[in-house]
Design an enzyme around this catalytic site. Sequence first.
Site, mmCIF file in Angstrom:
data_model
loop_
_atom_site.group_PDB
_atom_site.id
_atom_site.type_symbol
_atom_site.label_atom_id
_atom_site.label_comp_id
_atom_site.label_asym_id
_atom_site.label_seq_id
_atom_site.Cartn_x
_atom_site.Cartn_y
_atom_site.Cartn_z
ATOM 1 N N ASP A 139 7.788 -0.942 9.463
ATOM 2 C CA ASP A 139 6.432 -1.363 9.103
ATOM 3 C C ASP A 139 5.462 -0.997 10.223
ATOM 4 O OD1 ASP A 139 6.878 -2.426 6.563
ATOM 5 O OD2 ASP A 139 7.496 -4.368 7.377
ATOM 6 N N ASN A 196 -2.734 -5.456 8.657
ATOM 7 C CA ASN A 196 -2.016 -6.738 8.752
ATOM 8 C C ASN A 196 -2.960 -7.898 9.058
ATOM 9 O OD1 ASN A 196 0.616 -6.092 8.196
ATOM 10 N ND2 ASN A 196 1.295 -6.004 10.327
ATOM 11 N N GLU A 197 -3.543 -7.847 10.241
ATOM 12 C CA GLU A 197 -4.370 -8.974 10.660
ATOM 13 C C GLU A 197 -5.240 -8.635 11.865
ATOM 14 O OE1 GLU A 197 -1.763 -8.252 13.183
ATOM 15 O OE2 GLU A 197 -0.634 -9.549 11.832
ATOM 16 N N ARG A 203 -10.910 -25.819 18.399
ATOM 17 C CA ARG A 203 -10.460 -25.745 19.793
ATOM 18 C C ARG A 203 -8.959 -25.508 19.771
ATOM 19 N NH1 ARG A 203 -14.331 -29.582 19.889
ATOM 20 N NH2 ARG A 203 -15.883 -29.497 21.532
ATOM 21 N N THR A 206 3.056 -11.792 5.790
ATOM 22 C CA THR A 206 4.453 -11.948 6.207
ATOM 23 C C THR A 206 4.668 -11.558 7.665
ATOM 24 O OG1 THR A 206 4.767 -9.771 5.202
ATOM 25 C CG2 THR A 206 5.542 -11.671 3.934
ATOM 26 N N ALA A 207 3.603 -11.136 8.342
ATOM 27 C CA ALA A 207 3.723 -10.703 9.741
ATOM 28 C C ALA A 207 3.319 -11.862 10.670
ATOM 29 C CB ALA A 207 2.890 -9.441 9.955
ATOM 30 N N LYS A 248 2.651 -15.451 9.354
ATOM 31 C CA LYS A 248 3.776 -16.313 8.987
ATOM 32 C C LYS A 248 4.307 -17.058 10.215
ATOM 33 C CE LYS A 248 8.093 -16.364 6.440
ATOM 34 N NZ LYS A 248 8.813 -17.106 7.485
ATOM 35 N N SER A 249 4.279 -16.385 11.358
ATOM 36 C CA SER A 249 4.769 -17.016 12.588
ATOM 37 C C SER A 249 3.903 -18.189 13.035
ATOM 38 C CB SER A 249 4.832 -15.993 13.728
ATOM 39 O OG SER A 249 5.683 -14.934 13.393
HETATM 40 P P1 NAP Z 1 6.407 -5.154 16.722
HETATM 41 O O1 NAP Z 1 6.269 -6.156 17.830
HETATM 42 O O2 NAP Z 1 7.446 -4.113 16.785
HETATM 43 O O3 NAP Z 1 6.497 -5.914 15.293
HETATM 44 C C1 NAP Z 1 6.882 -7.189 15.136
HETATM 45 C C2 NAP Z 1 7.682 -7.288 13.839
HETATM 46 O O4 NAP Z 1 6.790 -7.474 12.756
HETATM 47 C C3 NAP Z 1 8.546 -6.079 13.503
HETATM 48 O O5 NAP Z 1 9.802 -6.558 13.068
HETATM 49 C C4 NAP Z 1 7.780 -5.436 12.370
HETATM 50 O O6 NAP Z 1 8.608 -4.735 11.480
HETATM 51 C C5 NAP Z 1 7.231 -6.653 11.694
HETATM 52 N N1 NAP Z 1 6.100 -6.425 10.784
HETATM 53 C C6 NAP Z 1 5.024 -5.620 10.922
HETATM 54 N N2 NAP Z 1 4.214 -5.725 9.851
HETATM 55 C C7 NAP Z 1 4.799 -6.624 9.017
HETATM 56 C C8 NAP Z 1 4.451 -7.150 7.747
HETATM 57 N N3 NAP Z 1 3.313 -6.791 7.142
HETATM 58 N N4 NAP Z 1 5.279 -8.055 7.176
HETATM 59 C C9 NAP Z 1 6.408 -8.440 7.784
HETATM 60 N N5 NAP Z 1 6.800 -7.981 8.983
HETATM 61 C C10 NAP Z 1 5.996 -7.081 9.590
HETATM 62 O O7 NAP Z 1 4.975 -4.441 16.536
HETATM 63 P P2 NAP Z 1 4.587 -3.430 15.401
HETATM 64 O O8 NAP Z 1 5.800 -2.948 14.696
HETATM 65 O O9 NAP Z 1 3.629 -2.463 15.996
HETATM 66 O O10 NAP Z 1 3.787 -4.374 14.382
HETATM 67 C C11 NAP Z 1 2.591 -4.975 14.749
HETATM 68 C C12 NAP Z 1 2.535 -6.277 14.024
HETATM 69 O O11 NAP Z 1 3.503 -7.146 14.569
HETATM 70 C C13 NAP Z 1 1.230 -7.038 14.166
HETATM 71 O O12 NAP Z 1 0.302 -6.617 13.192
HETATM 72 C C14 NAP Z 1 1.689 -8.466 13.962
HETATM 73 O O13 NAP Z 1 1.564 -8.859 12.605
HETATM 74 C C15 NAP Z 1 3.151 -8.462 14.294
HETATM 75 N N6 NAP Z 1 3.406 -9.351 15.423
HETATM 76 C C16 NAP Z 1 4.003 -10.531 15.167
HETATM 77 C C17 NAP Z 1 4.200 -11.451 16.194
HETATM 78 C C18 NAP Z 1 4.833 -12.752 15.879
HETATM 79 O O14 NAP Z 1 5.293 -12.919 14.741
HETATM 80 N N7 NAP Z 1 4.833 -13.683 16.795
HETATM 81 C C19 NAP Z 1 3.789 -11.140 17.489
HETATM 82 C C20 NAP Z 1 3.194 -9.909 17.713
HETATM 83 C C21 NAP Z 1 2.996 -9.016 16.668
HETATM 84 P P3 NAP Z 1 9.266 -3.303 11.855
HETATM 85 O O15 NAP Z 1 10.430 -3.618 12.710
HETATM 86 O O16 NAP Z 1 9.662 -2.775 10.521
HETATM 87 O O17 NAP Z 1 8.234 -2.471 12.555
#
Ligand code: NAP
Length: 268
Positions: free
Chosen positions: A48, A125-126, A151, A164-165, A168-169
């Site tokens: 993703d 995503n966001e 705040r 879901t990214a 959700k967390s």
């Molecule tokens: P990453 O740190 O490698 O991604 C974090 C995880 O989020 C990976 O497993 C990625 O899947 C998954 N992901 C990305 N888009 C998703 C979606 N729409 N639905 C479900 N899972 C999703 O960074 P990245 O791959 O560049 O992705 C950036 C995204 O990571 C940001 O937009 C943010 O949403 C997410 N993120 C989440 C957290 C958290 O949950 N605490 C923290 C930082 C960022 P793949 O392994 O398939 O790439």
Amino acid sequence: MRQLKVAVIHSHVEKSLKAADTLYKLLTARGHEINREQPDIVISVGGDGTLLSAFHLYNHKLDKVRFLGVHTGHLGFYTDWRDYELEELVETLCTNQEKSVSYPLLDVRIKYRNGKPDKHFLALNESTIKRGNRTMVADIYIKDELFERFRGDGLSVSTPTGSTAYNKSVGGAVLHPSINAFQLAEIASLNNRVFRTLGSPIVVAQQEWVEIKLQDSTDYLVTIDQFNIQQDHIDSVHYRIADERIHFASYRHMHFWHRVRDAFIGDL
Ligand code: NAP
Ligand code: MN
């Protein structure tokens, strides 16, 4: 049979490099042109995260480009094809009988205090707003009306496919991507007898907009998908559903809730 201009954007793990190589061969053998500048189709190979990168490379051409995601790891939310199905994928592109689908995007506008011009972004995503190491204080306006004073650590504003990214967390709801709306979720809000926020995520309708007005400070961090935008003297950030949408080609209508279960719960 139609000839297409195709760009392939891949991650750098072994499996993705191999799959990209196979794709180049299959595509050129079918008379398609590899063209990274003006593609009709952008194929992302990886996860993703790879599709997010591909989206940001072509986010100024969304009316012309169709995306397609191949996953070389686990099943993703933007990636429907497996790396062993590449022949079938190229075949589907040729026949022009693809099913396509489009998803909403988030329109983000950052306004500054010091007269700097606004900055404009699209998020798949966001977008989040956080503050260095002090409590973030922000007034949240919905349709120009003050809703609450927040705040806490920060706020996350996500699209349906982004639900879901990160969303959700931080305790946001998972939204079906056919819902044309966006979601505002709190990140560690401060709630006590003095300070009060709603405390639950809200889903904002398509025709509505949210404006987050920040206290004057130089240590805000705004994110757009995987990008960090370190900004000083932000006055406010304005969110709405974008006029543009992301279009996917050769989309497989996999049951969305099946994907959610597969990603987060696994076998029953
Ligand atoms: P990453 O740190 O490698 O991604 C974090 C995880 O989020 C990976 O497993 C990625 O899947 C998954 N992901 C990305 N888009 C998703 C979606 N729409 N639905 C479900 N899972 C999703 O960074 P990245 O791959 O560049 O992705 C950036 C995204 O990571 C940001 O937009 C943010 O949403 C997410 N993120 C989440 C957290 C958290 O949950 N605490 C923290 C930082 C960022 P793949 O392994 O398939 O790439
Ligand atoms: Mn990733």
